[in-house]
Structures are given as C-alpha cells and as structure tokens.
Design a protein around this motif. Sequence first.
Motif, mmCIF file in Angstrom:
data_model
loop_
_atom_site.group_PDB
_atom_site.id
_atom_site.type_symbol
_atom_site.label_atom_id
_atom_site.label_comp_id
_atom_site.label_asym_id
_atom_site.label_seq_id
_atom_site.Cartn_x
_atom_site.Cartn_y
_atom_site.Cartn_z
ATOM 1 N N GLY A 161 45.719 60.327 -28.168
ATOM 2 C CA GLY A 161 46.959 59.875 -27.522
ATOM 3 C C GLY A 161 48.179 60.710 -27.871
ATOM 4 O O GLY A 161 49.291 60.400 -27.457
ATOM 5 N N SER A 162 47.988 61.827 -28.588
ATOM 6 C CA SER A 162 49.141 62.636 -29.020
ATOM 7 C C SER A 162 49.690 63.522 -27.908
ATOM 8 O O SER A 162 50.754 64.107 -28.050
ATOM 9 N N GLY A 163 48.917 63.672 -26.808
ATOM 10 C CA GLY A 163 49.430 64.448 -25.678
ATOM 11 C C GLY A 163 48.667 65.732 -25.398
ATOM 12 O O GLY A 163 49.110 66.543 -24.575
ATOM 13 N N LYS A 164 47.504 65.913 -26.010
ATOM 14 C CA LYS A 164 46.756 67.178 -25.855
ATOM 15 C C LYS A 164 46.351 67.428 -24.398
ATOM 16 O O LYS A 164 46.537 68.519 -23.870
ATOM 17 N N SER A 165 45.785 66.386 -23.768
ATOM 18 C CA SER A 165 45.344 66.574 -22.370
ATOM 19 C C SER A 165 46.544 66.827 -21.477
ATOM 20 O O SER A 165 46.486 67.677 -20.571
ATOM 21 N N THR A 166 47.622 66.098 -21.726
ATOM 22 C CA THR A 166 48.828 66.285 -20.919
ATOM 23 C C THR A 166 49.350 67.711 -21.098
ATOM 24 O O THR A 166 49.768 68.369 -20.135
ATOM 25 N N PHE A 167 49.302 68.205 -22.331
ATOM 26 C CA PHE A 167 49.720 69.588 -22.634
ATOM 27 C C PHE A 167 48.908 70.567 -21.783
ATOM 28 O O PHE A 167 49.459 71.452 -21.122
ATOM 29 N N LEU A 168 47.586 70.372 -21.799
ATOM 30 C CA LEU A 168 46.709 71.291 -21.062
ATOM 31 C C LEU A 168 46.957 71.187 -19.558
ATOM 32 O O LEU A 168 47.004 72.202 -18.853
ATOM 33 N N HIS A 169 47.144 69.953 -19.081
ATOM 34 C CA HIS A 169 47.384 69.761 -17.643
ATOM 35 C C HIS A 169 48.710 70.395 -17.213
ATOM 36 O O HIS A 169 48.800 70.983 -16.135
ATOM 37 N N CYS A 170 49.729 70.283 -18.054
ATOM 38 C CA CYS A 170 51.015 70.919 -17.726
ATOM 39 C C CYS A 170 50.862 72.437 -17.758
ATOM 40 O O CYS A 170 51.370 73.147 -16.880
ATOM 41 N N ALA A 205 56.211 58.526 -22.802
ATOM 42 C CA ALA A 205 56.464 59.968 -22.904
ATOM 43 C C ALA A 205 55.232 60.609 -23.539
ATOM 44 O O ALA A 205 55.088 60.633 -24.761
ATOM 45 N N ALA A 206 54.328 61.096 -22.700
ATOM 46 C CA ALA A 206 53.099 61.719 -23.210
ATOM 47 C C ALA A 206 53.426 63.025 -23.919
ATOM 48 O O ALA A 206 52.776 63.392 -24.897
ATOM 49 N N LEU A 207 54.431 63.747 -23.422
ATOM 50 C CA LEU A 207 54.975 64.918 -24.121
ATOM 51 C C LEU A 207 56.484 64.727 -24.205
ATOM 52 O O LEU A 207 57.124 64.324 -23.232
ATOM 53 N N ASP A 208 57.037 65.039 -25.366
ATOM 54 C CA ASP A 208 58.435 64.690 -25.597
ATOM 55 C C ASP A 208 59.209 65.899 -26.127
ATOM 56 O O ASP A 208 59.588 65.941 -27.294
#
Length: 259
Positions: free
Chosen positions: A61-70, A39-42
Amino acid sequence: MCVARLVPGQSDWVEGTEMQALALEGVRKVYGKGDGAVAALDGVTVGVRRGSFTAVMGPSGSGKSTFLHCAAGLDRPTAGRVLLGDTDLASLGETALTRLRRDRIGFVFQAYNLLPSLTVGQNITLPSRLAGVRPDAGWVREVVGRVGIADRLGHRPAQLSGGQQQRVAIARALVGKPEVVLADEPTGALDSRTGKQVLSLLRELVDTLGQTVLMVTHDPVAASYAHRVVFLADGKHAGSLEQPTPAAVAERMTHLGEW
Ligand SMILES: Nc1ncnc2c1ncn2[C@@H]1O[C@H](COP(=O)(O)OP(=O)(O)OP(=O)(O)O)[C@@H](O)[C@H]1O
C-alpha cells in the motif's frame, strides 16, 4: 533541452535529461474524492539514470504500483510530472501515450503475458510487427542469444519452464530497444533459484547493453541485484540505498512498516 528539477544534493538528482532516462517530479496521485480520497503518491521525486538498474520497494500500500503506472503513462498524476527522456507525458493524448508505451518502454510482468498460440519467436517479434516495423533480424538474434532462448524459438510458451517464459518476456521487452524496461515483480512467480537467474540476466543486460531497468519488488534479494533501491512509504519517497545488500534492504524495510 528540458532539465528535470530534482533536488540537488540528493542521490536521486541527476544533472540534465541527457543523463536521465525517466524522472518523476513531485508526483502526486489521488484516487477518489472527498472523505474517501487516498493519496497513493504524495509528492514523489525520483530520477532514473540512463543505464542503471533501480528497484522500488516499500510496504504493502506504499504506492509502488501507482509509481510504476505513473512512470508508464498508464495513470495520470493529479499533480507533478513524469518525463521519459525529454518528453513530458502530460503533454500527450491517449493515442500518443499508447504509442510511447509501445515504442519507448519495455514491460516485464510477474505473469509473463505471452500469447499461448504463438511460438517463442513470434511472441518476441509481435510488438514490432503490431507497430508495423520489421524487426531487426541481427538484433533479435543478439537478444535471444543474450537471454538464453536461442534454441527455443519454435516452441510454444506452455512447453517452457517459468524461468524460460520470463526470459522470452524479457527478450520481447528488449527487441524494440526501449529507453526503459519497467518490471513489475518479475520473479514473483519463480522459485528462488530461477528467480536469481532471471535477476542476474536483468543486471547483465544493464551492465553490458546499457539498458535502463526500473523494477518494483517486495523481495530484498531481488532488490539487491539493482544498483539502487528507492523506498516508498505512505506514498512518499522514504530514502534510497546505493549498492544494496539483501540484509541492508531488509533492515530498511523493517523500519518502514509491515511488508
Ligand atoms: N484505483 C484505485 N482506487 C482507489 N485507491 C487506490 C487505487 N489504486 C491504489 N489505491 C490505493 O493507493 C494506495 C497505494 O496503492 P498501490 O497499489 O500503489 O500500493 P503498492 O505499494 O503497490 O501495494 P502492494 O505492495 O500491496 O501491491 C493504497 O492505499 C491503495 O489502496
């Protein structure tokens, strides 16, 4: 009108979408399946106020890139939703999402992503021309003046310093009058003095043009140029800091884990 259901009383809650450029509501993003699922973002809820400068920080690994991509519609959340203004990104197909990114979002990356064979002027107006829109000459002049590259329009990117190239990338992002500029480590490739000039420029564009900027960074000094820092840890929203100082950001990061 669609009103984002952020949690009242939290500093990330903003009344109504007329105030809010971008919102992630309960966004969860899981990569992989079964035992290997991550779960990259939870369940992240963050609202970005119009005309604000927001930094997103967190350990590796806290999810920053995933946040930006979403936020950019480059990744689709597993659950929750992303709103750009009133538009729910989940309601759009791939073609409409591509158009939304082109027309309503400006991007600034660590690696400036300029086309080496084009002049500065051509690089700046390329996205508009690709969209079949004649760039507004008055606005282009205003943007290149504000970012300080008016005397470099005929140069090729390789003839510019790193800081100047990033200014060109910022101008390119602004020419389409995007609702939000998403910046991914925009000063990651710059020395600290040049980096500070670029960050001052971003802040000035927010303060004078009312541009909304959301920036992912590892650097507490960079984050301190924002109005607000949103912290992520293990894919969760781990608090925010208003009017951040580098020391306060670094202190918060120290408690969140290795960075
Ligand atoms: N495409 C993917 N497939 C599988 N796991 C992924 C994928 N993208 C990200 N992850 C995982 O999701 C978590 C969050 O990754 P993400 O890149 O968003 O973090 P980050 O905060 O940007 O990290 P960094 O600061 O190191 O760049 C990490 O555990 C990562 O390994």
